[in-house]
Design an enzyme around this catalytic site. Structure first.
Site, PDB file in Angstrom:
ATOM      1  N   ILE A 269      14.176   1.305 -22.925  1.00 57.31           N
ATOM      2  CA  ILE A 269      13.688   2.070 -21.771  1.00 57.31           C
ATOM      3  C   ILE A 269      14.805   2.914 -21.159  1.00 57.31           C
ATOM      4  O   ILE A 269      14.657   4.123 -20.938  1.00 57.31           O
ATOM      5  CB  ILE A 269      13.114   1.121 -20.699  1.00 57.31           C
ATOM      6  CG1 ILE A 269      11.750   0.569 -21.131  1.00 57.31           C
ATOM      7  CG2 ILE A 269      13.013   1.820 -19.339  1.00 57.31           C
ATOM      8  CD1 ILE A 269      10.602   1.537 -21.015  1.00 57.31           C
TER       9      ILE A 269
ATOM     10  N   VAL B 269      15.887   5.835 -23.489  1.00 61.43           N
ATOM     11  CA  VAL B 269      14.938   6.939 -23.568  1.00 61.43           C
ATOM     12  C   VAL B 269      14.906   7.717 -22.255  1.00 61.43           C
ATOM     13  O   VAL B 269      14.844   8.955 -22.247  1.00 61.43           O
ATOM     14  CB  VAL B 269      13.524   6.412 -23.929  1.00 61.43           C
ATOM     15  CG1 VAL B 269      12.469   7.486 -23.686  1.00 61.43           C
ATOM     16  CG2 VAL B 269      13.495   5.945 -25.380  1.00 61.43           C
ATOM     17  N   GLU B 270      14.974   7.005 -21.136  1.00 58.43           N
ATOM     18  CA  GLU B 270      14.858   7.668 -19.830  1.00 58.43           C
ATOM     19  C   GLU B 270      16.069   8.529 -19.491  1.00 58.43           C
ATOM     20  O   GLU B 270      15.911   9.691 -19.110  1.00 58.43           O
ATOM     21  CB  GLU B 270      14.648   6.615 -18.731  1.00 58.43           C
ATOM     22  CG  GLU B 270      13.277   5.969 -18.742  1.00 58.43           C
ATOM     23  CD  GLU B 270      12.160   6.937 -18.370  1.00 58.43           C
ATOM     24  OE1 GLU B 270      12.441   7.984 -17.752  1.00 58.43           O
ATOM     25  OE2 GLU B 270      11.002   6.643 -18.706  1.00 58.43           O
ATOM     26  N   THR B 271      17.273   7.982 -19.611  1.00 53.31           N
ATOM     27  CA  THR B 271      18.442   8.723 -19.087  1.00 53.31           C
ATOM     28  C   THR B 271      19.701   8.608 -19.946  1.00 53.31           C
ATOM     29  O   THR B 271      20.788   8.963 -19.492  1.00 53.31           O
ATOM     30  CB  THR B 271      18.805   8.231 -17.665  1.00 53.31           C
ATOM     31  OG1 THR B 271      19.167   6.832 -17.726  1.00 53.31           O
ATOM     32  CG2 THR B 271      17.645   8.407 -16.694  1.00 53.31           C
TER      33      THR B 271
ATOM     34  N   TYR C  29       5.785   7.599 -26.434  1.00 47.36           N
ATOM     35  CA  TYR C  29       6.887   7.096 -25.616  1.00 47.36           C
ATOM     36  C   TYR C  29       7.134   5.617 -25.910  1.00 47.36           C
ATOM     37  O   TYR C  29       8.278   5.188 -26.109  1.00 47.36           O
ATOM     38  CB  TYR C  29       6.554   7.292 -24.138  1.00 47.36           C
ATOM     39  CG  TYR C  29       7.535   6.661 -23.177  1.00 47.36           C
ATOM     40  CD1 TYR C  29       8.626   7.377 -22.710  1.00 47.36           C
ATOM     41  CD2 TYR C  29       7.365   5.345 -22.732  1.00 47.36           C
ATOM     42  CE1 TYR C  29       9.529   6.803 -21.831  1.00 47.36           C
ATOM     43  CE2 TYR C  29       8.265   4.773 -21.857  1.00 47.36           C
ATOM     44  CZ  TYR C  29       9.347   5.495 -21.409  1.00 47.36           C
ATOM     45  OH  TYR C  29      10.239   4.914 -20.547  1.00 47.36           O
TER      46      TYR C  29
END
Length: 362
Positions: A143, A146-148, A345
């Site tokens: 997570i 992928v996010e930041t 995602y």
């Protein structure tokens, strides 16, 4: 920020209204995902010029028992951002989904290596999160990656500008414009309530073009509901505390019914002689079928999947002109889509986590 500082800013903003009016532009090319979180020049006058925004501020202050002047000034100093509005508009050209292309954006050497370092530096927190919440390290690491990219790109839009733009000027061309506008008004309410409680300057926080914040890109309502002080220092910091980020992501998934020990998905193939693809695809990604009903409709499972306890869904990942990729998704696959409502995602999170784990675990 002190009340006097806010007032000074507010008066200066009003003074500049005439020179700023009409500065918003349209028709620009939408930036790529890589640059979508990059702040551009704020292009509109302060929302203090909008009676409906000021009425909302008064109502919010009354509902939440906040200082009315502070809320009016916080919302009043927010500015319309044309880039934010543009990024929320529906695509103007047909979009062909392609899992292989999507995957390549997130499963890459840079992200995998950053994930390996993040895992090794935070092993204790990851292990404790799994023990307390039941969420494995590879999902949490997937997570955040992928996010930041583990905090490398948390966004540079002022959160107040992003939320106000989407609350009061959500693109009318969007088919759910009114619904989304109301959603972002709720996010302003949560954000300002949180900032007031913490004594923070509401204009210091920066995030994505949608107002998501920190390493895990939590919206304000998610921060309020699910964020935890996992490092025990008396505050929640989703920008600078990896422990708080890890614990908060795990807390989020527990709230959305993560099942400890359950796989996220299984391989699936099809028996063409009895395949009822329409029936299998009807519930979309919502797990609905028992193993028996799933296989009765022509899905073929093997090994551990045949012993699965709980519902399954057929997950279809399109590959442009090539044949789609299919998997049998479990309730844990569905839980990942509650973070971002996309099966692409969810699969990227799963596969990034696995790639990182393979470089960490002996």
């Amino acid at each position: 920020m002190t009340p006097s500082t806010l007032t000074h800013r507010f008066k200066l903003a009003i003074f500049l209204i005439a020179s700023l009016a009409g500065a918003a532009s349209a028709g620009e090319v939408q930036p790529s995902k890589k640059t979508a979180n990059t702040q551009t020049a704020v292009q509109g006058p302060p929302y203090a010029t909008r009676p409906e925004a000021m009425q909302f501020a008064d109502d919010l202050a009354s509902r939440r028992d906040l200082d009315p002047a502070w809320v009016r000034e916080a919302i009043g100093q927010s500015r319309y951002n044309a880039t934010v509005a543009r990024l929320m508009q529906p695509a103007t050209k047909p979009f062909v989904k392609n899992w292989k292309v999507y995957r390549s954006r997130f499963i890459d050497p840079i992200r995998i290596e950053a994930g390996r370092r993040f895992w090794l530096e935070n092993q204790a927190s990851l292990a404790r999160a799994e023990k307390e919440y039941g969420v494995p390290p590879e999902i949490i690491v997937g997570i955040i990656g992928v996010e930041t990219i583990y905090g490398r790109d948390t966004g540079s839009f002022r959160v107040m500008d992003a939320l106000s733009t989407l609350a009061f000027d959500f693109p009318a061309s969007h088919p759910r414009a009114q619904e989304r506008s109301e959603y972002f008004k709720g996010e302003i309410e949560q954000f300002l309530t949180l900032q007031s409680r913490l004594g923070n300057d509401p204009f210091e926080a920066k995030g994505s073009y949608a107002g998501a914040m920190g390493m895990p890109q939590f919206m304000p309502s998610s921060w309020v509901k699910y964020a935890v002080d996992f490092d025990g220092d008396g505050k929640i910091d989703l920008w600078n505390s990896p422990a708080d980020v890890i614990g908060s992501v795990a807390s989020y998934f527990k709230a959305f019914d993560w099942k400890p020990g359950m796989p996220t998905h299984y391989p699936v193939s099809f028996d063409s002689s009895r395949l009822d693809m329409d029936a299998l695809m009807a519930p979309d990604i919502l797990p609905t079928f028992s193993v028996a009903s799933f296989t009765a409709k022509g899905a073929v499972l093997e090994g551990q999947a045949l012993q699965h306890q709980g519902p399954l869904a057929l997950i279809e990942l399109l590959n442009g002109p090539d044949a789609p990729t299919y998997v049998a998704g479990t309730e844990n696959f569905y839980a990942i889509t509650r973070y971002n409502w996309s099966s692409y995602y969810a699969m990227a999170v799963i596969e990034l986590g696995r790639e990182v784990a393979a470089r960490v675990k002996p």
